[in-house]
Design a protein around this motif. Structure first.
Motif, PDB file in Angstrom:
ATOM      1  N   CYS A   1     -29.632   2.695 -25.342  1.00 35.93           N
ATOM      2  CA  CYS A   1     -29.739   3.882 -26.207  1.00 35.93           C
ATOM      3  C   CYS A   1     -30.752   4.857 -25.601  1.00 35.93           C
ATOM      4  O   CYS A   1     -31.830   4.468 -25.152  1.00 35.93           O
TER       5      CYS A   1
ATOM      6  N   CYS B   1     -31.413   0.151 -33.975  1.00 33.54           N
ATOM      7  CA  CYS B   1     -32.866   0.362 -34.125  1.00 33.54           C
ATOM      8  C   CYS B   1     -33.207   1.524 -35.054  1.00 33.54           C
ATOM      9  O   CYS B   1     -33.941   1.358 -36.019  1.00 33.54           O
ATOM     10  N   HIS B   2     -32.686   2.703 -34.774  1.00 33.35           N
ATOM     11  CA  HIS B   2     -33.035   3.867 -35.604  1.00 33.35           C
ATOM     12  C   HIS B   2     -31.802   4.663 -36.006  1.00 33.35           C
ATOM     13  O   HIS B   2     -31.901   5.808 -36.429  1.00 33.35           O
ATOM     14  N   GLY B   3     -30.631   4.063 -35.787  1.00 25.31           N
ATOM     15  CA  GLY B   3     -29.406   4.649 -36.331  1.00 25.31           C
ATOM     16  C   GLY B   3     -28.750   5.758 -35.522  1.00 25.31           C
ATOM     17  O   GLY B   3     -27.880   6.465 -36.049  1.00 25.31           O
ATOM     18  N   SER B   4     -29.122   5.945 -34.272  1.00 30.64           N
ATOM     19  CA  SER B   4     -28.409   6.972 -33.487  1.00 30.64           C
ATOM     20  C   SER B   4     -26.940   6.575 -33.334  1.00 30.64           C
ATOM     21  O   SER B   4     -26.622   5.384 -33.226  1.00 30.64           O
TER      22      SER B   4
ATOM     23  N   CYS C   1     -26.560   2.575 -32.805  1.00 29.38           N
ATOM     24  CA  CYS C   1     -27.750   1.851 -32.372  1.00 29.38           C
ATOM     25  C   CYS C   1     -28.421   1.219 -33.595  1.00 29.38           C
ATOM     26  O   CYS C   1     -28.684   1.911 -34.583  1.00 29.38           O
TER      27      CYS C   1
ATOM     28  N   PRO D   1     -31.837  10.126 -34.157  1.00 25.13           N
ATOM     29  CA  PRO D   1     -32.983  10.657 -33.411  1.00 25.13           C
ATOM     30  C   PRO D   1     -32.795  10.756 -31.893  1.00 25.13           C
ATOM     31  O   PRO D   1     -33.670  11.288 -31.209  1.00 25.13           O
TER      32      PRO D   1
ATOM     33  N   HIS E   1     -32.523   6.967 -27.078  1.00 21.00           N
ATOM     34  CA  HIS E   1     -33.678   7.270 -27.926  1.00 21.00           C
ATOM     35  C   HIS E   1     -34.877   6.490 -27.416  1.00 21.00           C
ATOM     36  O   HIS E   1     -35.703   7.024 -26.689  1.00 21.00           O
ATOM     37  N   LEU E   2     -34.944   5.188 -27.738  1.00 21.85           N
ATOM     38  CA  LEU E   2     -36.091   4.393 -27.297  1.00 21.85           C
ATOM     39  C   LEU E   2     -35.676   3.112 -26.574  1.00 21.85           C
ATOM     40  O   LEU E   2     -36.469   2.176 -26.465  1.00 21.85           O
ATOM     41  N   GLY E   3     -34.442   3.076 -26.110  1.00 17.96           N
ATOM     42  CA  GLY E   3     -34.060   1.995 -25.198  1.00 17.96           C
ATOM     43  C   GLY E   3     -33.485   0.740 -25.815  1.00 17.96           C
ATOM     44  O   GLY E   3     -33.402  -0.287 -25.133  1.00 17.96           O
ATOM     45  N   CYS E   4     -33.075   0.768 -27.080  1.00 13.66           N
ATOM     46  CA  CYS E   4     -32.416  -0.417 -27.654  1.00 13.66           C
ATOM     47  C   CYS E   4     -30.986  -0.535 -27.096  1.00 13.66           C
ATOM     48  O   CYS E   4     -30.465   0.406 -26.509  1.00 13.66           O
TER      49      CYS E   4
END
Ligand code: FES
Length: 190
Positions: free
Chosen positions: A101, A121-124, A119, A136, A103-106
């Protein structure tokens, strides 16, 4: 010959011999450093001459196989966990999407029900072809360069430099190769 003259000649012979030894030593030192430099340059050349990754492992070229083996257009994307990408077959060609991802790499996943990548982690969320949809993440998914070659290794098609799907040639035996060392960064969204 006087004693003094004999002694002077002895001293002169000794200093000549010292000078020769010093010269020999400097020559040897120079040759040794030249040899060391040659070895070093040769070593670096070898390191750069050989590919850092073996074919088929992440970071190198992955040979998918013939075009005829690809999933149908708009079928679920094909997952390649070891080499970290998904292949989506859109109606204008195929893309190889990096599994991380932006965003932050999940590690994001695919939802057949919602027909999109999500994703955890934060729903992207991302479309089938990797285009950013919501959340995000700052941009669309990154992708790897795909090269399609004929039976003789001649290139028939390649992912455009700016990314996006690569159109399939009209040759079911053409071979699809994915270069997991050549990443194209996804486009930022407004
Ligand atoms: S890491 Fe994927 S949404 Fe944050």
């Amino acid at each position: 010959m006087s004693e003094a003259t004999a002694s002077n000649e002895q001293v002169s012979a000794q200093s000549d011999s010292l000078a020769v030894n010093r010269r020999e030593f400097l020559n040897l030192a120079w040759l040794a450093s030249l040899g060391f430099l040659t070895l070093q340059v040769g070593g670096y050349t070898l390191v750069f001459a050989y590919p850092r990754f073996k074919e088929g492992e992440f970071g190198g070229i992955f040979t998918y196989g013939p075009v005829a083996n690809l999933p149908e257009v708009n079928a679920s994307p094909e997952n390649f966990p070891k080499v970290k990408f998904w292949i989506s077959h859109t109606d204008v060609g195929i893309v190889a999407l990096y599994k991380v991802c932006v965003h932050l790499g999940c590690i994001y996943g695919w939802s057949d029900q919602e027909f999109k990548f999500i994703c955890p982690c934060h729903g992207s969320q991302y479309e089938y072809d990797g285009t950013y949809r919501q959340g995000p993440a700052p941009r669309s998914l990154d992708q790897f360069v795909i090269q399609i070659v004929d039976e003789n290794g001649n290139e028939l098609a390649r992912t455009p430099d700016s990314g996006g799907p690569v159109a399939l040639p009209d040759n079911p035996n053409a071979v699809v190769r994915i270069d997991t060392g050549a990443k194209i960064i996804g486009e930022n969204h407004a």
